[in-house]
Motif scaffolding. Structure first.
Motif, short mmCIF file in Angstrom:
data_model
loop_
_atom_site.label_atom_id
_atom_site.label_comp_id
_atom_site.label_asym_id
_atom_site.label_seq_id
_atom_site.Cartn_x
_atom_site.Cartn_y
_atom_site.Cartn_z
N PHE A 122 60.91 91.38 87.03
CA PHE A 122 60.43 90.88 85.69
C PHE A 122 59.41 91.60 85.22
CE2 PHE A 122 62.99 87.13 85.10
CZ PHE A 122 63.69 87.01 86.12
N GLN A 168 55.52 91.41 82.54
CA GLN A 168 54.67 90.48 81.61
C GLN A 168 53.72 91.34 80.75
OE1 GLN A 168 52.93 86.92 83.18
NE2 GLN A 168 52.97 85.94 81.07
N ARG A 172 56.86 86.19 80.43
CA ARG A 172 57.35 86.84 81.30
C ARG A 172 58.89 87.07 81.03
NH1 ARG A 172 55.73 85.62 87.62
NH2 ARG A 172 53.61 85.89 86.44
N GLU A 173 59.47 88.51 81.25
CA GLU A 173 60.59 88.58 80.75
C GLU A 173 61.55 89.22 82.00
OE1 GLU A 173 61.06 91.16 77.52
OE2 GLU A 173 60.04 92.97 78.53
N PHE A 174 62.76 89.18 81.78
CA PHE A 174 63.58 89.77 82.76
C PHE A 174 63.75 91.22 82.70
CE2 PHE A 174 67.22 90.23 85.60
CZ PHE A 174 68.13 91.12 85.07
N THR A 213 68.26 94.27 81.56
CA THR A 213 67.75 93.83 80.03
C THR A 213 68.06 95.11 79.36
OG1 THR A 213 66.42 92.75 78.73
CG2 THR A 213 65.56 94.59 80.21
N THR A 255 69.05 85.87 85.33
CA THR A 255 68.24 86.72 84.57
C THR A 255 67.21 85.53 83.90
OG1 THR A 255 69.59 85.86 82.65
CG2 THR A 255 70.09 88.13 83.81
N ARG A 278 63.72 83.43 84.84
CA ARG A 278 62.59 83.50 85.75
C ARG A 278 62.56 82.07 86.36
NH1 ARG A 278 57.07 82.75 82.10
NH2 ARG A 278 57.72 80.92 80.87
#
Length: 124
Positions: free
Chosen positions: A37, A39, A45-47, A61, A106, A108
């Motif tokens: 992940f 951020q 915070r993203e996959f 992603t 996918t 968090r």
């Protein structure tokens, strides 16, 4: 106690490459799904990517497809993220995560353990 330690971050020019590593407790890598992940400042915070421990199929992603590759090395209990053709928008703290199920997630909230993160900065 599961421990995840990331390394490999740094400063790179746009178009360059970096390889992140995540050193995991020896017992988890073969059966736990793991992922990356990121951020960026002021953002959630993203996959980024994850790997299914049953099929070993990865998921990415959309924004990193074709540029990033996730892989695991069971013998060395290490997870990698090869990042090529880096873009300014890839700048973020990158986190390694593990979950106590072999199927990837996918989200968090699907992960049980997290590393401390490693900074990736892409400059123009």
């Amino acid at each position: 106690q599961v421990q995840l330690v990331e390394s490999g971050g740094g400063l790179v020019q746009a178009g360059g490459s970096l390889r992140l590593s995540c050193a995991a407790s020896p017992r988890i890598l073969s059966s736990y799904a793991m992922g990356w992940f990121r951020q960026a400042p002021g953002k959630e915070r993203e996959f980024v990517a994850a790997i299914n421990r049953i099929s070993n199929n990865p998921a990415y992603t959309e924004s990193v497809k074709g540029r990033f590759t996730i892989s695991g090395d069971n013998a060395k209990t290490t997870l990698y993220l090869q990042m090529n053709n880096l873009k300014l928008e890839d700048t973020a703290v990158y986190y390694c995560a593990a979950r106590v199920k072999p199927e990837l997630s996918t989200s968090r909230v699907g992960y049980d353990y997290w590393g401390q993160g490693t900074q990736v900065t892409v400059s123009a």
